[in-house]
Design an enzyme around this catalytic site. Structure first.
Site, PDB file in Angstrom:
ATOM      1  N   GLY A  69      53.095  86.446  13.705  1.00  0.00           N
ATOM      2  CA  GLY A  69      53.389  85.132  14.275  1.00  0.00           C
ATOM      3  C   GLY A  69      54.761  84.625  13.833  1.00  0.00           C
ATOM      4  N   THR A  70      55.116  84.903  12.595  1.00  0.00           N
ATOM      5  CA  THR A  70      56.383  84.411  12.058  1.00  0.00           C
ATOM      6  C   THR A  70      57.564  84.976  12.850  1.00  0.00           C
ATOM      7  OG1 THR A  70      55.408  84.194   9.875  1.00  0.00           O
ATOM      8  CG2 THR A  70      57.817  84.305   9.965  1.00  0.00           C
ATOM      9  N   ASN A 140      47.044  74.617  11.464  1.00  0.00           N
ATOM     10  CA  ASN A 140      46.383  75.513  10.515  1.00  0.00           C
ATOM     11  C   ASN A 140      45.719  74.779   9.361  1.00  0.00           C
ATOM     12  OD1 ASN A 140      49.385  75.289  10.412  1.00  0.00           O
ATOM     13  ND2 ASN A 140      49.082  76.040   8.332  1.00  0.00           N
ATOM     14  N   SER A 188      49.159  86.047  16.512  1.00  0.00           N
ATOM     15  CA  SER A 188      49.098  86.908  15.332  1.00  0.00           C
ATOM     16  C   SER A 188      47.741  87.596  15.272  1.00  0.00           C
ATOM     17  CB  SER A 188      49.313  86.060  14.084  1.00  0.00           C
ATOM     18  OG  SER A 188      49.208  86.867  12.943  1.00  0.00           O
ATOM     19  N   HIS A 190      46.123  88.998  12.681  1.00  0.00           N
ATOM     20  CA  HIS A 190      45.226  88.898  11.512  1.00  0.00           C
ATOM     21  C   HIS A 190      44.412  87.608  11.478  1.00  0.00           C
ATOM     22  CE1 HIS A 190      47.549  86.334   8.505  1.00  0.00           C
ATOM     23  NE2 HIS A 190      48.518  86.608   9.353  1.00  0.00           N
ATOM     24  N   THR A 226      60.742 101.226  16.297  1.00  0.00           N
ATOM     25  CA  THR A 226      59.517 101.939  16.686  1.00  0.00           C
ATOM     26  C   THR A 226      58.313 101.023  16.528  1.00  0.00           C
ATOM     27  OG1 THR A 226      60.491 104.024  16.009  1.00  0.00           O
ATOM     28  CG2 THR A 226      58.093 103.985  16.185  1.00  0.00           C
ATOM     29  N   CYS A 313      50.502  79.686   0.377  1.00  0.00           N
ATOM     30  CA  CYS A 313      51.923  79.753   0.067  1.00  0.00           C
ATOM     31  C   CYS A 313      52.179  81.095  -0.600  1.00  0.00           C
ATOM     32  CB  CYS A 313      52.268  78.590  -0.857  1.00  0.00           C
ATOM     33  SG  CYS A 313      53.986  78.561  -1.292  1.00  0.00           S
TER      34      CYS A 313
END
Ligand code: PLP
Length: 372
Positions: A69-70, A140, A188, A190, A226, A313
């Protein structure tokens, strides 16, 4: 037995997704190679692309696989001459646009559309290039859902590009690119039972986004390097499982609501943020006045319960939440909040254990000034 109530940080990998990763790892082949091995790897990537596109109502060609996502949000904001970013965005968005102007939010963390309208007018006059508005679908930390469709309609009227970070919303509520009306959507793996380190930027049909990682021409020259074939295969399988239903969400909502009812009944000083607003069914952000977030997280951990203080964090250090700050939360509550987030492995016994631990901690330390 430990209790995992930190699914917004990351959710356990679904066994089927792990199996897809394992199979891809056991195989050989670069998706760019023309031989049979390469074509097999390509097929894994393209199958996953179809699944991810399907999940959000996008076209496979408009899915750009990223490292998460970042990276997706960094790419979505990279070409902004002017960026307007909500005050409650994830740091991956805030830090991707350090020059951005902040869109204010109300006391529940919902964006102020009138302020955005004014900001868009000013941005249009000032900007030499594109104006990009970035508003997440669901927060979040609090789970609060933003009026993204209204944001998109407004921004489009002013000729701006709209980016939406849907990382936390995916799998917990419907996410549809067309219905949201946005140009760019970050996802994302995960957070939906896929592996860590893979995600996607999905763009609206006909919308162009420049590469931030160049070289190799992969992803139609929109993301060089890749492809992470095992990660992408796991993402695709997790997306496929989600497409088959989010039937646990009503149960999680009941468990979450029961947890909040019990805590606020036992401890009238407890505060549940944005309780009356449209929120993700799995998320609760609760302050125990008098006990710091850090103390709570450590005490719950000793009890075998994993929760977090606001967002995770990477330094492991707990800092006060910029989300709660933007909502104007008072200092004593700001540093006393923990986030509880339920997921596909959560059972009633887990939330029961958390309630009991919360009440015991409150009885031991709560009610006074902040205990270190
Ligand atoms: N956006 C939101 C709302 C998130 O909650 C997270 C992860 O915590 C991210 C973005 C970052 O995603 P990733 O970990 O895939 O880079």
């Amino acid at each position: 037995m430990s209790v995992y109530l930190d699914h917004n940080a990351t959710t356990p990998v679904r066994p089927e997704a792990a199996e897809a990763v394992r199979r891809a790892l056991a195989d050989v082949g670069n998706p760019s190679s023309v031989h049979g091995e390469g074509r097999r790897a390509r097929r894994r990537v393209e199958d996953a692309r179809d699944r991810v596109a399907d999940l959000v109502g996008g076209r496979p060609d408009d899915v750009i696989f990223t490292s998460g996502g970042t990276e997706a949000s960094n790419q979505a904001l990279a070409d902004a001459a002017v960026a307007l970013v909500s005050a409650v965005e994830h740091v991956s968005v805030i830090d991707a646009a350090p020059q951005a102007t902040c869109i204010p939010v109300d006391a529940d963390g919902v964006v102020d559309l009138e302020a955005l309208d004014t900001m868009l007018r000013a941005a249009k006059d000032a900007a030499a290039g594109s104006v990009v508005v970035s508003v997440m679908l669901a927060n979040n930390e609090t789970g609060v859902i933003q009026p993204v469709r209204a944001v998109a309609d407004l921004a489009r009227r002013h000729g701006a590009i709209v980016h939406c970070d849907a990382v936390q919303a995916l799998g917990k509520m419907p996410v549809d690119l067309t219905e949201l009306g946005v140009h760019r959507l970050s996802l994302s793996a995960h957070k939906i039972g896929g592996p860590q380190g893979v995600g996607a930027l999905v763009v609206a049909p006909g919308h162009r986004v420049a590469a931030t990682l160049r070289g190799g021409g992969q992803e139609r020259s929109r993301r060089g390097g890749t492809e992470n074939v095992p990660g992408i295969a796991g993402f695709g399988r997790a997306a496929e499982l989600l497409a088959n239903g989010q039937e646990r969400m009503p149960l999680l909502r009941d468990l979450r609501d029961a947890l909040e009812d019990e805590i606020t009944r036992t401890a009238p000083d407890a505060v549940v943020f944005a309780r009356g607003r449209d929120r993700l069914a799995n998320t609760s952000c609760i302050a125990m006045p008098g006990v710091t977030s850090e103390t709570q997280v450590m005490a719950f951990d000793l009890d075998g319960i994993a929760v977090s203080a606001g967002s995770a964090c990477s330094s492991g250090k707990v800092e006060s939440s910029h989300v709660l700050k933007a909502m104007g939360v008072a200092e004593d509550q700001l540093n006393a909040a923990v986030r509880v987030s339920l997921g596909w492995t959560t059972e009633a016994a887990d939330t029961r254990r958390f309630c009991d631990a919360w009440k015991a901690l409150h009885a031991r330390l709560g009610g006074g000034s902040l205990a270190a």
